[in-house]
Design a protein around this motif. Structure first.
Motif, PDB file in Angstrom:
ATOM      1  N   THR A 186       0.831  -1.192   0.000  1.00 53.87           N
ATOM      2  CA  THR A 186       0.000   0.000   0.000  1.00 53.87           C
ATOM      3  C   THR A 186       0.867   1.243   0.000  1.00 53.87           C
ATOM      4  O   THR A 186       2.045   1.181  -0.362  1.00 53.87           O
ATOM      5  CB  THR A 186      -1.004  -0.076   1.186  1.00 53.87           C
ATOM      6  OG1 THR A 186      -1.844   1.075   1.149  1.00 53.87           O
ATOM      7  CG2 THR A 186      -0.310  -0.171   2.529  1.00 53.87           C
ATOM      8  N   ASP A 187       0.274   2.396   0.371  1.00 50.90           N
ATOM      9  CA  ASP A 187       1.040   3.649   0.294  1.00 50.90           C
ATOM     10  C   ASP A 187       1.686   4.024   1.626  1.00 50.90           C
ATOM     11  O   ASP A 187       2.194   5.123   1.782  1.00 50.90           O
ATOM     12  CB  ASP A 187       0.155   4.787  -0.240  1.00 50.90           C
ATOM     13  CG  ASP A 187      -1.126   4.961   0.561  1.00 50.90           C
ATOM     14  OD1 ASP A 187      -1.286   4.274   1.598  1.00 50.90           O
ATOM     15  OD2 ASP A 187      -1.955   5.788   0.159  1.00 50.90           O
ATOM     16  N   TYR A 192       0.488   1.373  11.533  1.00 53.00           N
ATOM     17  CA  TYR A 192       1.010   2.313  12.516  1.00 53.00           C
ATOM     18  C   TYR A 192       0.124   2.333  13.767  1.00 53.00           C
ATOM     19  O   TYR A 192      -1.012   1.851  13.749  1.00 53.00           O
ATOM     20  CB  TYR A 192       1.099   3.720  11.903  1.00 53.00           C
ATOM     21  CG  TYR A 192       2.336   3.926  11.057  1.00 53.00           C
ATOM     22  CD1 TYR A 192       2.507   3.217   9.864  1.00 53.00           C
ATOM     23  CD2 TYR A 192       3.338   4.804  11.449  1.00 53.00           C
ATOM     24  CE1 TYR A 192       3.646   3.387   9.088  1.00 53.00           C
ATOM     25  CE2 TYR A 192       4.475   4.987  10.678  1.00 53.00           C
ATOM     26  CZ  TYR A 192       4.625   4.277   9.506  1.00 53.00           C
ATOM     27  OH  TYR A 192       5.764   4.439   8.746  1.00 53.00           O
ATOM     28  N   ASP A 195      -3.377   6.436  12.377  1.00 49.24           N
ATOM     29  CA  ASP A 195      -3.187   6.876  10.997  1.00 49.24           C
ATOM     30  C   ASP A 195      -2.027   7.874  10.920  1.00 49.24           C
ATOM     31  O   ASP A 195      -2.112   8.974  11.462  1.00 49.24           O
ATOM     32  CB  ASP A 195      -4.479   7.525  10.484  1.00 49.24           C
ATOM     33  CG  ASP A 195      -4.430   7.803   8.987  1.00 49.24           C
ATOM     34  OD1 ASP A 195      -3.309   7.823   8.423  1.00 49.24           O
ATOM     35  OD2 ASP A 195      -5.498   7.989   8.393  1.00 49.24           O
ATOM     36  N   ARG A 197      -1.136   9.752   8.734  1.00 48.30           N
ATOM     37  CA  ARG A 197      -1.469  11.012   8.055  1.00 48.30           C
ATOM     38  C   ARG A 197      -2.115  12.007   9.016  1.00 48.30           C
ATOM     39  O   ARG A 197      -2.199  13.192   8.729  1.00 48.30           O
ATOM     40  CB  ARG A 197      -2.406  10.760   6.870  1.00 48.30           C
ATOM     41  CG  ARG A 197      -1.743   9.911   5.835  1.00 48.30           C
ATOM     42  CD  ARG A 197      -2.526   9.791   4.555  1.00 48.30           C
ATOM     43  NE  ARG A 197      -2.079   8.612   3.836  1.00 48.30           N
ATOM     44  CZ  ARG A 197      -0.934   8.524   3.192  1.00 48.30           C
ATOM     45  NH1 ARG A 197      -0.109   9.549   3.150  1.00 48.30           N
ATOM     46  NH2 ARG A 197      -0.597   7.414   2.589  1.00 48.30           N
TER      47      ARG A 197
HETATM   48  P1  ADP Z   1      -4.936   0.977  -0.615  1.00 48.34           P
HETATM   49  O1  ADP Z   1      -5.419   1.880  -1.705  1.00 48.34           O
HETATM   50  O2  ADP Z   1      -3.529   0.510  -0.832  1.00 48.34           O
HETATM   51  O3  ADP Z   1      -5.877  -0.131  -0.316  1.00 48.34           O
HETATM   52  P2  ADP Z   1      -5.914   2.475   1.647  1.00 48.34           P
HETATM   53  O4  ADP Z   1      -6.041   3.936   1.364  1.00 48.34           O
HETATM   54  O5  ADP Z   1      -7.130   1.649   1.618  1.00 48.34           O
HETATM   55  O6  ADP Z   1      -4.805   1.891   0.668  1.00 48.34           O
HETATM   56  O7  ADP Z   1      -5.204   2.256   3.075  1.00 48.34           O
HETATM   57  C1  ADP Z   1      -3.965   2.872   3.357  1.00 48.34           C
HETATM   58  C2  ADP Z   1      -4.191   4.108   4.189  1.00 48.34           C
HETATM   59  O8  ADP Z   1      -4.707   3.737   5.470  1.00 48.34           O
HETATM   60  C3  ADP Z   1      -2.954   4.880   4.535  1.00 48.34           C
HETATM   61  O9  ADP Z   1      -2.614   5.796   3.522  1.00 48.34           O
HETATM   62  C4  ADP Z   1      -3.305   5.568   5.856  1.00 48.34           C
HETATM   63  O10 ADP Z   1      -3.639   6.931   5.687  1.00 48.34           O
HETATM   64  C5  ADP Z   1      -4.545   4.839   6.328  1.00 48.34           C
HETATM   65  N1  ADP Z   1      -4.450   4.370   7.705  1.00 48.34           N
HETATM   66  C6  ADP Z   1      -5.388   4.552   8.663  1.00 48.34           C
HETATM   67  N2  ADP Z   1      -4.996   4.052   9.818  1.00 48.34           N
HETATM   68  C7  ADP Z   1      -3.769   3.508   9.637  1.00 48.34           C
HETATM   69  C8  ADP Z   1      -2.844   2.828  10.485  1.00 48.34           C
HETATM   70  N3  ADP Z   1      -3.111   2.595  11.757  1.00 48.34           N
HETATM   71  N4  ADP Z   1      -1.672   2.421   9.951  1.00 48.34           N
HETATM   72  C9  ADP Z   1      -1.397   2.648   8.653  1.00 48.34           C
HETATM   73  N5  ADP Z   1      -2.233   3.292   7.803  1.00 48.34           N
HETATM   74  C10 ADP Z   1      -3.414   3.714   8.268  1.00 48.34           C
END
Ligand code: ADP
Ligand code: ASP
Ligand code: MG
Length: 432
Positions: A186-187, A192, A195, A197
């Motif tokens: 993923t990105d 974490y 989030d 971000r």
């Molecule tokens: P993908 O398009 O790869 O499925 P998503 O947008 O569905 O990605 O999920 C990744 C996003 O999840 C991250 O960019 C981040 O902002 C968000 N996110 C929310 N909570 C968490 C967390 N606890 N750890 C990591 N990412 C998180």
């Protein structure tokens, strides 16, 4: 040789350049001799675009755009026909790019494998995957590029698995293939403490238990779809969350075989040595609150409210019931996904005579913030600490729900980020 499932989300396949980068990750694994299945999402933003076209075609405008103009209860089979198409594009493109790089690859739509689902269109569950043919081909060196998020429902119609459903496609495929690992690219480079971000001080966890990840996901951490975690836990699939943005040709400091040190491994609790009381804070802003005023306080009334919602495949989360002073009626408040709010209100309006209530209200300016950790099982006082810290910041709690390893509060949306940051510090999770 291992059998791997690699899943790439929307931002990882957002354009042809990103798809080439994905192909380089896949080539690295295929060149190492692994049998690979790759699950892809639609290009970032594509599914949202398709959903909005469906709503426009039906003449329905979501509440956020000034109230519902037409019924929200459109034909979900046609929604699925349209919305599943984003993954058809990326799976074909990735197969082509792989072929151009000299990697033997073939794309597969859900119906071609087939990935069978139940009939709950728009949020279908996978009931089985017939992997015999793709597994044979994978073992013979052909990369299977699978369109995520979709399957085939009874009645021979395409079904989609709910937003974020490609994660579930990947885990279900890994379970059916008895894969050694399911890598979710993923990105961000892992899971974490919250989030990253929203809270820059969040840090990556090397490992997280299935139970905690399940709570994190269901309480809003959209890094993995809830059902994918449920399935991984049931079937014992080792899930590694990692970044597609890291250079494909550099394995980094981690162990490429086990994934150790590369991202976050979602695994059994007993494989984790160090445990905090609270492992993470999750938040969700995509929930909505529904309140039924003055519902008759009699046996069976809750069933009359929640059965029609269940029939419409609308998931209900927190439920609070306040008995009025006269003891004869009650106010019932509960939360649903914002995307389901208009449908929920419509279903309950239709059932008004059967339920018998005075008024019905819906609002979206709420947020749910949760503290999660298996350590809560053996530590008392976590809830008290949490409520005091929120009170000190002047944040009012509208509803509470708990499980053995989670405490969630419903608050005004305006305070969501403040609450997340407050709890992240309170439980000692800031930058370590
Ligand atoms: P993908 O398009 O790869 O499925 P998503 O947008 O569905 O990605 O999920 C990744 C996003 O999840 C991250 O960019 C981040 O902002 C968000 N996110 C929310 N909570 C968490 C967390 N606890 N750890 C990591 N990412 C998180
Ligand atoms: N493309 C789908 C969505 O945006 C599925 C996914 O990305 O997992 O919800
Ligand atoms: Mg996702």
């Amino acid at each position: 040789m291992s059998l791997l499932v690699l899943k790439f989300g929307g931002t990882s396949v957002a354009d042809l350049e990103r798809i080439r980068n994905v192909a380089a990750h896949v080539k690295r694994e295929a060149d190492a001799g692994h049998a690979c299945a790759v699950v892809v999402s639609a290009m970032a933003g594509q599914t949202n675009q398709l959903v909005s076209w469906v709503e426009e075609a039906w003449g329905y405008k979501a509440r956020s755009q000034n109230g519902a103009e037409a019924s929200a209860l459109y034909d979900t089979r046609e929604y699925d026909a349209v919305v599943s198409s984003g993954e058809q594009v990326t799976s074909g493109l990735l197969a082509l790019v792989l072929q151009a790089m000299g990697v033997n690859a073939r794309s597969w739509q859900g119906w071609q494998i087939p990935v069978r689902t139940d009939a709950a269109h728009r949020a279908a569950r996978i009931t089985g995957i017939d992997v015999i043919e793709i597994k044979d081909r994978m073992l013979a060196g052909e990369v299977a590029v699978v369109a995520g998020f979709q399957g085939i429902a009874p009645g021979n119609r395409i079904a989609t698995l709910g937003r974020g459903g490609s994660d579930t496609s990947a885990v279900a495929l890994a379970a059916a293939l008895q894969a050694d690992r399911c890598d979710i690219y993923t990105d961000v480079d892992g899971v974490y403490t919250t989030d990253p971000r929203v809270v820059p001080k969040a840090h990556r966890l090397d490992r997280i238990s299935y139970e905690e990840m399940l709570e994190m996901a269901s309480q809003g951490a959209k890094v993995l779809q809830t059902r994918s975690v449920e399935l991984a836990m049931q079937r014992g699939v080792r899930v590694l969350v990692r970044s597609s943005f890291e250079a494909p040709d550099l394995p980094g400091n981690g162990n490429a075989e086990t994934g150790e040190g590369i991202g976050t491994l979602v695994c059994h609790e007993d494989e984790i040595v160090e445990q905090n009381v609270v492992s993470g804070i999750a938040y969700a802003r995509d929930e909505a609150k529904v309140t039924l005023l003055k519902v008759a306080d009699k046996p069976g009334v809750a069933a009359q409210v929640f059965s029609p919602l269940a029939d419409a495949h609308i998931n209900v989360d927190m439920i609070v019931q306040n008995v009025s002073e006269d003891g004869r009626s009650t106010d019932l408040t509960f939360t649903v996904q914002s995307a389901d709010l208009d449908r929920a209100l419509e279903v309950l309006t239709k059932a008004k005579d059967a339920i018998g209530y005075l008024d019905l209200r819906g609002s979206t300016d709420i947020a749910k913030v949760s503290a999660i950790g298996v350590g809560m099982r053996s530590h008392a006082g976590v809830a008290a600490q949490m409520f005091s810290a929120l009170a000190e910041k002047g944040i009012n709690i509208e509803a509470i729900s708990t499980s053995e390893i989670k405490i969630s509060v419903l608050i005004d949306a305006a305070y969501a980020e403040l609450a997340v940051r407050t709890l992240h510090s309170l439980f000692g999770l800031d930058g370590r």
